[in-house]
Design a protein around this motif. Structure first.
Motif, PDB file in Angstrom:
ATOM      1  N   MET A 219       0.824  -1.013   0.154  1.00 14.04           N
ATOM      2  CA  MET A 219       0.020  -0.004  -0.123  1.00 14.04           C
ATOM      3  C   MET A 219       0.823   1.231  -0.083  1.00 14.04           C
ATOM      4  N   PRO A 220       1.596   1.445  -1.224  1.00 19.81           N
ATOM      5  CA  PRO A 220       2.396   2.773  -1.175  1.00 19.81           C
ATOM      6  C   PRO A 220       1.436   3.915  -0.976  1.00 19.81           C
ATOM      7  N   GLY A 221       2.366   5.073  -0.394  1.00 14.03           N
ATOM      8  CA  GLY A 221       1.295   6.373  -0.208  1.00 14.03           C
ATOM      9  C   GLY A 221       0.581   6.323   1.050  1.00 14.03           C
ATOM     10  N   LYS A 222       0.446   5.309   1.932  1.00 17.59           N
ATOM     11  CA  LYS A 222      -0.207   5.316   3.061  1.00 17.59           C
ATOM     12  C   LYS A 222       0.331   6.213   4.244  1.00 17.59           C
ATOM     13  N   SER A 223       1.588   6.356   4.400  1.00 11.23           N
ATOM     14  CA  SER A 223       1.971   7.216   5.303  1.00 11.23           C
ATOM     15  C   SER A 223       2.254   8.626   4.868  1.00 11.23           C
ATOM     16  N   GLY A 224       1.936   8.848   3.693  1.00  6.72           N
ATOM     17  CA  GLY A 224       2.351  10.079   3.067  1.00  6.72           C
ATOM     18  C   GLY A 224       3.529  10.732   3.115  1.00  6.72           C
ATOM     19  N   ILE A 225       4.723   9.813   3.587  1.00 11.02           N
ATOM     20  CA  ILE A 225       5.789  10.354   3.639  1.00 11.02           C
ATOM     21  C   ILE A 225       6.498  10.234   2.548  1.00 11.02           C
ATOM     22  N   GLN A 226       7.241  10.994   2.108  1.00 13.08           N
ATOM     23  CA  GLN A 226       8.256  10.801   0.760  1.00 13.08           C
ATOM     24  C   GLN A 226       9.440  11.323   1.061  1.00 13.08           C
ATOM     25  N   SER A 227      10.623  11.025   0.624  1.00 14.87           N
ATOM     26  CA  SER A 227      11.804  11.347   1.053  1.00 14.87           C
ATOM     27  C   SER A 227      12.797  11.809   0.058  1.00 14.87           C
TER      28      SER A 227
ATOM     29  N   PRO B 152      -5.161  -5.815  -3.952  1.00 15.35           N
ATOM     30  CA  PRO B 152      -4.217  -4.935  -3.090  1.00 15.35           C
ATOM     31  C   PRO B 152      -3.879  -3.622  -3.433  1.00 15.35           C
ATOM     32  N   ASP B 153      -4.037  -3.305  -4.814  1.00 13.77           N
ATOM     33  CA  ASP B 153      -3.949  -2.002  -5.165  1.00 13.77           C
ATOM     34  C   ASP B 153      -5.228  -1.050  -5.034  1.00 13.77           C
TER      35      ASP B 153
END
Lengths: 383, 156
Positions: B1-9, B94-95
């Motif tokens: 589940m990419p994007g879930k935490s909203g953290i990008q680095s 899952p997407d």
């Protein structure tokens, strides 16, 4: 074991949804450099490298060992790539341990890395005979949770999974490398949308780009490099078939066996009393409870009580996942190594803000495949 | 589940390299998988093999027992009904695409089998499903030798 080995340096990247600033080799290098700096040695002091990563489709890069090797300063030295599903990162550490304890190498760098934000959708097809018989990880974990709750209800209820999430997310707030650092309350978990019953959105892990690295040395070098190394005291790995008769997901035998092997090697008879904490592979909330039982910290069905009574809290009698666990950072193949890294740092007294006071012995666990791979690693402050 | 935490680095958006893959493949199914598939398609039969040592009836059939390392060559017909071991009501893939109707995934211990059989349930609401209930296969008229030759299992 022909001679002792210890973790003498550790490094990890920040685990983020997406790392757009680095390529796959650059990501692995970031963790490896931190581990070398942490140990206070240079790449040329390393005798061999073990590299762990998921299926190629998870990096989106073909033959990653070819690109990542040079990024780790490996030319002129042996490199070995390992992959055993979710336990990949732990398997890399274990292979490095074999390298050192065999007497073949004195200082070995173990690195694990994955970049699922760039993964190639779908990956390769499964074995033809197994096709259709495989479950996706989420379905598997959901059915496992269902079986576990139904067996032990009302001692174990859906709320206990939510309590695990609340605890681990709270711990992650103190871990600067974690991916999800915002605390949530158990009631928020219960109110999150259903994904695959009984799992709700917040019972499931995020997915991160990230890497981890450990420097592992033999006794003589370990004493020179680190003032307080984390010695390998026990190690157990167990694999099982893919479609096993009588397989009990709520009390998985590979996990039980791996723990027994490790306890025997480390001379541990009462795990709850003799160990100070454990980092388990809590890919889904309920799994933390299932592993707590299968690893022998309580009887089957008592996992719920462990979290409800605060026994597994960071300031409890027996902390579980003080780092925040996989529920707070899930970098694919690196996740299993993170469990070992965190357990080792706790023993070295260098876990930072989430350090538990006075840790002498700590354990790390991981699972992979269709629950078919299990690893258990026990670290001790004394050789 | 990419994007879930909203953290990008990493701050700046790096240079990306894009492409597309199309990967044709043809695998040898193996001797046992071929018969399993044919029996499903032509005879609406679920066939397992018995291990010559532990005597467990294995699914999917393969010429060896993965536990005993012994040959498994005796074919055994397994019933197309059995007991529900565990299940989950899946809300989406899952997407994150949400299904119109939740899909009930199930592990079933078919009568005569030694290993769980994964499939889906039909003709039942998620709330009415319980572990241990008896279920039976509903076969498709249009069969091609895969597990989808069974449309779903329904409670009996």
């Amino acid at each position: 074991m022909t001679r002792a080995a210890a973790v003498v340096g550790a490094g990890q990247t920040v685990h983020a949804d997406r790392r757009t600033d680095v390529s796959v080799p650059e990501l692995a290098r970031e963790a490896a450099r931190r581990a070398l700096e942490d140990a206070g040695i240079r790449a040329r002091d390393v005798d061999a490298v073990v590299f762990g990563s998921g299926p190629e489709s998870w990096e989106g890069v073909n033959r990653p060992e070819g690109w990542i090797g040079p990024a780790l300063g490996v030319p002129g030295k042996p490199i070995l790539r390992v992959h055993t599903g979710g336990t990949t990162g732990a398997a890399a550490t274990i292979a490095a341990f074999y390298h050192v304890t065999s007497g073949m190498f004195d200082v070995v760098l173990a690195v694990a890395c994955d970049k699922p934000s760039e993964r190639v959708a779908g990956g390769l097809p499964d074995d033809e005979a197994g096709a259709g018989f495989t479950l996706d990880t989420r379905e598997l974990a959901a059915m496992q949770a269902r079986q576990y709750i139904d067996r032990h209800y009302p001692e174990v209820r859906e709320e206990h999974g939510a309590m695990v999430v609340a605890k681990n997310r709270g711990n992650a707030a103190k871990n600067p490398f974690a991916q999800v650092r915002t605390p949530v309350a158990a009631k928020d978990v219960m109110a999150s949308p259903p994904v695959a019953t009984p799992l709700k959105e917040l019972d499931c892990p995020p997915l991160a780009d990230g890497a981890a690295a450990l420097v592992i040395a033999d006794e003589r070098r370990a004493r020179k490099i680190a003032s307080r190394p984390a010695w390998f005291a026990g190690l157990g790995t167990c694999s099982a078939g893919a479609f096993m008769p009588d397989f009990d997901m709520a009390y998985p035998e590979p996990c039980v066996r791996a723990a027994q092997i490790a306890y025997q090697m480390a001379w541990i008879y009462e795990p709850l009393r003799e160990l100070d904490l454990v980092e388990v592979y809590d890919a889904f909330s309920f799994q933390e409870l299932i592993w707590t039982e299968a690893l022998g910290f309580c009887n089957p069905g008592e996992g719920g009580k462990m979290v409800e009574q605060g026994i597994t809290a960071m300031d409890g009698e027996f902390p579980v996942n003080p780092s925040g666990g996989i529920l707070s950072a899930n970098p694919g193949g690196a996740g299993a190594m993170l469990r070992q890294l965190e357990a080792a740092l706790q023993v070295m007294g260098r876990a930072g803000e989430h350090q538990v006071p006075g840790v002498k012995k700590a354990m790390a666990h991981s699972w992979g495949g269709a629950l078919q791979f299990s690893t258990v690693t026990i670290f001790s402050h004394r050789m | 589940m990419p994007g879930k935490s909203g953290i990008q680095s990493g701050g700046s958006q790096g240079v990306g390299v894009e492409g597309e893959l199309s990967i044709p493949y043809r695998h040898a199914a193996g001797r046992h998988a071929e018969r399993f598939s044919r029996e499903m398609r032509d005879n609406r039969r679920i066939m397992g093999v018995r291990c010559s040592r532990c005597e467990a009836v294995l699914l999917p059939p393969r010429p060896y027992c993965g536990f005993c390392f012994e040959p498994a060559t005796e074919w055994v017909e397994v019933a197309d009904e059995g007991e529900l071991v565990t299940f989950t009501s899946v809300q989406g893939d899952p997407d994150a695409a949400v299904f119109e109707e939740p899909r009930i995934r199930a592990l079933i211990m078919l009568d005569g089998a030694g290993v769980h059989f994964p499939h889906v349930l039909g003709e039942v609401a998620p709330d009415d499903v319980s572990e241990g209930m008896r279920v039976k296969a509903v076969w498709s008229e249009d069969r091609n030798g895969t597990l989808s030759d069974i449309k779903y299992f329904r409670p009996i």
